[in-house]
Structures are given as C-alpha cells and as structure tokens.
Design a protein around this motif. Structure first.
Motif, PDB file in Angstrom:
ATOM      1  N   VAL A 139       0.853  -1.194   0.000  1.00  0.00           N
ATOM      2  CA  VAL A 139       0.000   0.000   0.000  1.00  0.00           C
ATOM      3  C   VAL A 139       0.889   1.244   0.000  1.00  0.00           C
ATOM      4  CG1 VAL A 139      -1.721   1.332   1.290  1.00  0.00           C
ATOM      5  CG2 VAL A 139      -1.869  -1.171   1.192  1.00  0.00           C
ATOM      6  N   PRO A 140       0.724   2.107  -1.018  1.00  0.00           N
ATOM      7  CA  PRO A 140       1.557   3.309  -1.084  1.00  0.00           C
ATOM      8  C   PRO A 140       0.941   4.467  -0.301  1.00  0.00           C
ATOM      9  CG  PRO A 140       0.273   3.122  -3.084  1.00  0.00           C
ATOM     10  CD  PRO A 140      -0.159   1.988  -2.193  1.00  0.00           C
ATOM     11  N   LYS A 141       1.801   5.273   0.292  1.00  0.00           N
ATOM     12  CA  LYS A 141       1.358   6.428   1.081  1.00  0.00           C
ATOM     13  C   LYS A 141       2.056   7.673   0.524  1.00  0.00           C
ATOM     14  CE  LYS A 141       2.734   7.880   5.195  1.00  0.00           C
ATOM     15  NZ  LYS A 141       3.446   7.725   6.464  1.00  0.00           N
TER      16      LYS A 141
ATOM     17  N   ARG B 191      -6.545   7.423  -6.213  1.00  0.00           N
ATOM     18  CA  ARG B 191      -7.216   6.325  -5.520  1.00  0.00           C
ATOM     19  C   ARG B 191      -6.227   5.501  -4.685  1.00  0.00           C
ATOM     20  NH1 ARG B 191     -12.028   2.681  -7.677  1.00  0.00           N
ATOM     21  NH2 ARG B 191     -12.480   4.673  -8.662  1.00  0.00           N
ATOM     22  N   LEU B 192      -5.088   5.170  -5.298  1.00  0.00           N
ATOM     23  CA  LEU B 192      -4.105   4.341  -4.598  1.00  0.00           C
ATOM     24  C   LEU B 192      -3.569   5.044  -3.354  1.00  0.00           C
ATOM     25  CD1 LEU B 192      -2.127   3.038  -7.700  1.00  0.00           C
ATOM     26  CD2 LEU B 192      -3.422   1.615  -6.095  1.00  0.00           C
ATOM     27  N   LEU B 193      -3.428   6.377  -3.438  1.00  0.00           N
ATOM     28  CA  LEU B 193      -2.868   7.124  -2.304  1.00  0.00           C
ATOM     29  C   LEU B 193      -3.959   7.636  -1.362  1.00  0.00           C
ATOM     30  CD1 LEU B 193      -0.124   9.177  -4.210  1.00  0.00           C
ATOM     31  CD2 LEU B 193       0.234   7.184  -2.732  1.00  0.00           C
ATOM     32  N   GLY B 194      -5.239   7.338  -1.690  1.00  0.00           N
ATOM     33  CA  GLY B 194      -6.341   7.777  -0.840  1.00  0.00           C
ATOM     34  C   GLY B 194      -6.503   9.288  -0.804  1.00  0.00           C
ATOM     35  N   LEU B 195      -6.260   9.942  -1.957  1.00  0.00           N
ATOM     36  CA  LEU B 195      -6.378  11.401  -2.021  1.00  0.00           C
ATOM     37  C   LEU B 195      -7.778  11.782  -2.500  1.00  0.00           C
ATOM     38  CD1 LEU B 195      -3.006  12.106  -3.904  1.00  0.00           C
ATOM     39  CD2 LEU B 195      -3.372  11.931  -1.431  1.00  0.00           C
ATOM     40  N   ASP B 196      -8.270  12.906  -2.023  1.00  0.00           N
ATOM     41  CA  ASP B 196      -9.588  13.376  -2.449  1.00  0.00           C
ATOM     42  C   ASP B 196      -9.545  13.939  -3.867  1.00  0.00           C
ATOM     43  OD1 ASP B 196     -10.703  12.663  -0.051  1.00  0.00           O
ATOM     44  OD2 ASP B 196     -10.374  14.638   0.864  1.00  0.00           O
TER      45      ASP B 196
ATOM     46  N   GLN C  54      -4.126  -5.881  -0.864  1.00  0.00           N
ATOM     47  CA  GLN C  54      -3.926  -6.318  -2.243  1.00  0.00           C
ATOM     48  C   GLN C  54      -5.265  -6.528  -2.952  1.00  0.00           C
ATOM     49  OE1 GLN C  54      -1.292  -9.590  -1.379  1.00  0.00           O
ATOM     50  NE2 GLN C  54       0.501  -8.483  -2.156  1.00  0.00           N
ATOM     51  N   ARG C  55      -6.240  -7.047  -2.203  1.00  0.00           N
ATOM     52  CA  ARG C  55      -7.569  -7.225  -2.803  1.00  0.00           C
ATOM     53  C   ARG C  55      -8.190  -5.870  -3.126  1.00  0.00           C
ATOM     54  NH1 ARG C  55      -8.114 -11.646   0.516  1.00  0.00           N
ATOM     55  NH2 ARG C  55      -9.106 -10.440   2.175  1.00  0.00           N
ATOM     56  N   ALA C  56      -8.019  -4.922  -2.199  1.00  0.00           N
ATOM     57  CA  ALA C  56      -8.554  -3.570  -2.429  1.00  0.00           C
ATOM     58  C   ALA C  56      -7.937  -2.976  -3.679  1.00  0.00           C
ATOM     59  CB  ALA C  56      -8.274  -2.675  -1.220  1.00  0.00           C
ATOM     60  N   TRP C  57      -6.653  -3.195  -3.810  1.00  0.00           N
ATOM     61  CA  TRP C  57      -5.930  -2.686  -4.985  1.00  0.00           C
ATOM     62  C   TRP C  57      -6.442  -3.344  -6.268  1.00  0.00           C
ATOM     63  CZ3 TRP C  57      -3.509  -0.292  -8.499  1.00  0.00           C
ATOM     64  CH2 TRP C  57      -2.783  -0.969  -9.469  1.00  0.00           C
ATOM     65  N   ARG C  58      -6.623  -4.652  -6.197  1.00  0.00           N
ATOM     66  CA  ARG C  58      -7.078  -5.365  -7.393  1.00  0.00           C
ATOM     67  C   ARG C  58      -8.472  -4.886  -7.793  1.00  0.00           C
ATOM     68  NH1 ARG C  58      -8.840 -11.325  -6.348  1.00  0.00           N
ATOM     69  NH2 ARG C  58     -10.385 -10.033  -5.326  1.00  0.00           N
ATOM     70  N   ASP C  59      -9.322  -4.699  -6.788  1.00  0.00           N
ATOM     71  CA  ASP C  59     -10.685  -4.245  -7.080  1.00  0.00           C
ATOM     72  C   ASP C  59     -10.670  -2.814  -7.623  1.00  0.00           C
ATOM     73  OD1 ASP C  59     -11.443  -6.686  -6.161  1.00  0.00           O
ATOM     74  OD2 ASP C  59     -12.102  -5.983  -4.185  1.00  0.00           O
ATOM     75  N   ALA C  60      -9.823  -1.988  -7.035  1.00  0.00           N
ATOM     76  CA  ALA C  60      -9.730  -0.601  -7.504  1.00  0.00           C
ATOM     77  C   ALA C  60      -9.267  -0.581  -8.951  1.00  0.00           C
ATOM     78  CB  ALA C  60      -8.751   0.185  -6.620  1.00  0.00           C
ATOM     79  N   GLU C  61      -8.296  -1.441  -9.220  1.00  0.00           N
ATOM     80  CA  GLU C  61      -7.756  -1.497 -10.565  1.00  0.00           C
ATOM     81  C   GLU C  61      -8.828  -1.950 -11.547  1.00  0.00           C
ATOM     82  OE1 GLU C  61      -3.483  -2.853 -11.946  1.00  0.00           O
ATOM     83  OE2 GLU C  61      -4.797  -4.565 -11.685  1.00  0.00           O
ATOM     84  N   LYS C  62      -9.594  -2.966 -11.160  1.00  0.00           N
ATOM     85  CA  LYS C  62     -10.673  -3.467 -12.031  1.00  0.00           C
ATOM     86  C   LYS C  62     -11.680  -2.361 -12.312  1.00  0.00           C
ATOM     87  CE  LYS C  62     -10.885  -8.453 -11.202  1.00  0.00           C
ATOM     88  NZ  LYS C  62     -11.399  -9.421 -10.231  1.00  0.00           N
TER      89      LYS C  62
END
Lengths: 206, 206
Positions: A27-29, A131-136, A189-197
């Motif tokens: 998870v990237p920050k 999305r990956l960094l959780g930015l608005d 990782q699942r969150a990332w995969r879903d976000a990517e999809k």
C-alpha cells in the motif's frame, strides 16, 4: 519494511517530483509532491540550474531509499525532448552523487503498473494515483501525478519477487504471479485489485 | 584583451574539452585539451557523474571567460543522442552555477568558422585546428579537436562586431565583413586567411 521512493517526471517547464512510501503490504502512502518550474523565456543554462537545484533540494530534504526517473526517448516530441533529456541527466547524476539507487522506467511500464494498462491516458493515471494514495483530488499538474505514479511503479517492481516485468504487461498479472492464489491476497492487495478493475471497466466499455 | 574559452564536445564515452586563448588579433593559442571518458558498461548515472565531475574540474582549473558547447539535435544518431544531450545539460549547468557565459554552436557553425566550409569532415576540422594553433600534430581523438574548434569558433564569433553570423556562412566572408578592405588585415589575419584558403583548395579540387 517501508521503501521511500522519489519519482521524477523530467521537464524544463514543469518537472514533477513525487515522494511515496510503500510498505510491505504494497500500500503506497503519499509523502510529498512538487512541481519545479522554470520560465520558458529564461536562458537554457539558467533553467537547467533552477531545475537541477530544485531536484537536489527535494532529494536532500526527503532522503529517499531509491529514485525513479521517466525514461526519455529520442522518438518523442523533438521540440521538447532535448530539454527533457538534459533534466533527466541532472536527476540521474543527483542520485549517483548521493549513492541513491536509481532506475529508469518507460511511460508504458508506469501506466501498466498503476492502471494495469500500458496505454492508459493521463486522466486514468491521475485518477488511479489519487485512488491508490487515498487522495480526495487528483494531483495537479499531470507532471506531479506522473512523478507519483513513477515512484509507486518503482516500489512495486522492486519489491516484487518476479520484478523483471516486461514493459506493457499488466500489474494485475504481475501481482498474481507473486501471489499464485486469490486466497493469498492481503486485504490491501484485494482492495488494490478491485480498484484497478473498477478503473479499467469504463475503458473496456468505451 | 585575451579571451579564454573552454569548449565542450559532449559525449558519454568520450567528452572532449578544449581550452584556448584568443587575443585581439584573433590568433588562437592552445591552453589545454582533454578527453574525459567513461566505461560503456558502467551504469548511466555513474557515467554522468564521472563526466560531470570531469567537466567541472576542468572549468574550475582553467577558469574560462566563456564556455561553448556543441548543440545537440534530436535528429542525430538516436542511439547516442540521449546521452549526448544529458552531458550537454551537465556542462550547461556547470557554466550557470559558476556565472560563466555559455553558448551553443551547431556543428556546421563550428566547421564554417574553422575551415570556412559548414560541411567539412572531421579530418579537415582537425587539420585546421592544428594549423590555427600551431601544433605539430592533429589533436586526438576527434572529440578533443572538436572541442578546440568549438572554443575557437566561439571566440571568433563573440569578438566579431557582426557576430550574429548565420550558420553555414564562411568565416572568411565574416572576416571581410569586419575588415572591409584586404589592406586592413593584420599580419595574423592575413596568415589566417591564407591558411584557410590553402585548407580549402584540396576540397575544391576533390
């Protein structure tokens, strides 16, 4: 084990610099993001000095574990490619002078890593970075978002056991290569995969 | 009034650096000439560090009044152009950081200035550089001779009252523009004109 990566999207008019930290869970920050600018009507040598000093100041302030720079091709826009190449040279030397490992990534490697699609457009890359960094909001300008995408791409490629991903292959397939069964995915990782999809779906429809 | 000029023929494998002094009578004198090298199999960032440090060490040692760097075009050899552009960026920044005026000259401007012919080959440039500087041998490698030619070109163009010579025009015509009648030539200028003529003659026959 957290890796701090500083990404540079080289440019004379706008040079994006993005710093992220990526933990072992992938998870990237966001640490910080900057755009260094120089006036288009300033002499070339002054512009290079301004951008070079700006990059070095950020490297010295954020002390990254690694640096990633966009690979410039001579085939790109001939009008701007020389300046872009010169700035990338300054960034490469800044890394070498400080003993910081540095890598070049092509635009399609970066796009594939963050959107799963090597030909994604700037808007998709920006949205995925946010999305990956959780930015608005999507980081602006695009050079800033691209620098963050470079840093994320580098951290993921470096951390992955099968790290020598060919350019243009999707990050999803790389992710599944390192974690053979879906059950082995962490929640992040699942969150990332879903976000990517969800990011890719509109493109597939369009 | 003597002008000391440091010329840089940028390159990653061989970077030529030539320092000349040009007196008011336009006669150039060799101060020093160097070729900075980096190993082709070293990482790019290390090569840039080595070449960059080498250029800066020579600039600091010889403290030129002006610097001249060969202008790189994206249309040139695509395989080497990016490295060449990156090195030129390091040289430009080195000048800016030291407050040394710096200019870019195209290969054809340099060839025209020292041989009177914008499409002269490397051999002609080397031979003319040796003749102008009163050297027994042509400086080797070609990168070193080219760096000296750049420095001479810059000093002449800068000193000339009608200095904004279009690329490709001959240095002879420029010389006559600044000294309207042959009788106004100094002995050194006549020697130069004669040397230039004798250099050009074989080409015209060939």
């Amino acid at each position: 084990m957290t890796l701090r990566v500083l990404g540079v999207d080289p440019g004379l008019t706008r040079c994006g610099v993005g710093i992220v930290e990526v933990a072992a869970n992938r998870v990237p920050k966001l640490v910080s993001v900057h755009t260094i600018r120089s006036a288009a009507d300033a002499p070339l040598e002054q512009r290079l000095m301004i951008i070079g000093r700006g990059i070095e100041a950020l490297v010295d302030e954020f002390r990254p574990d690694a640096m990633a720079i966009e690979r410039v091709f001579a085939q790109n826009n001939v009008r701007t490619v020389m300046g872009t190449a010169q700035v990338s040279g300054l960034a490469l030397r800044a890394a070498a002078e400080r003993g910081i490992p540095v890598a070049l990534h092509t635009p399609s490697e970066v796009k594939a890593a963050v959107t799963g699609y090597g030909s994604a457009d700037k808007k998709q890359v920006g949205a995925m970075v946010a999305r990956l960094l959780g930015l608005d909001e999507v980081p602006k300008p695009a050079d800033a978002a691209d620098a963050l995408a470079l840093a994320i791409c580098h951290a993921w490629r470096r951390n992955a056991p099968g790290a020598s991903t060919p350019a243009g292959s999707s990050s999803l397939s790389r992710l599944s290569a390192t974690t053979p069964t879906p059950g082995a995915l962490t929640p992040a990782q699942r969150a990332w995969r879903d976000a990517e999809k969800s990011m890719r779906a509109p493109r597939l429809k369009g």
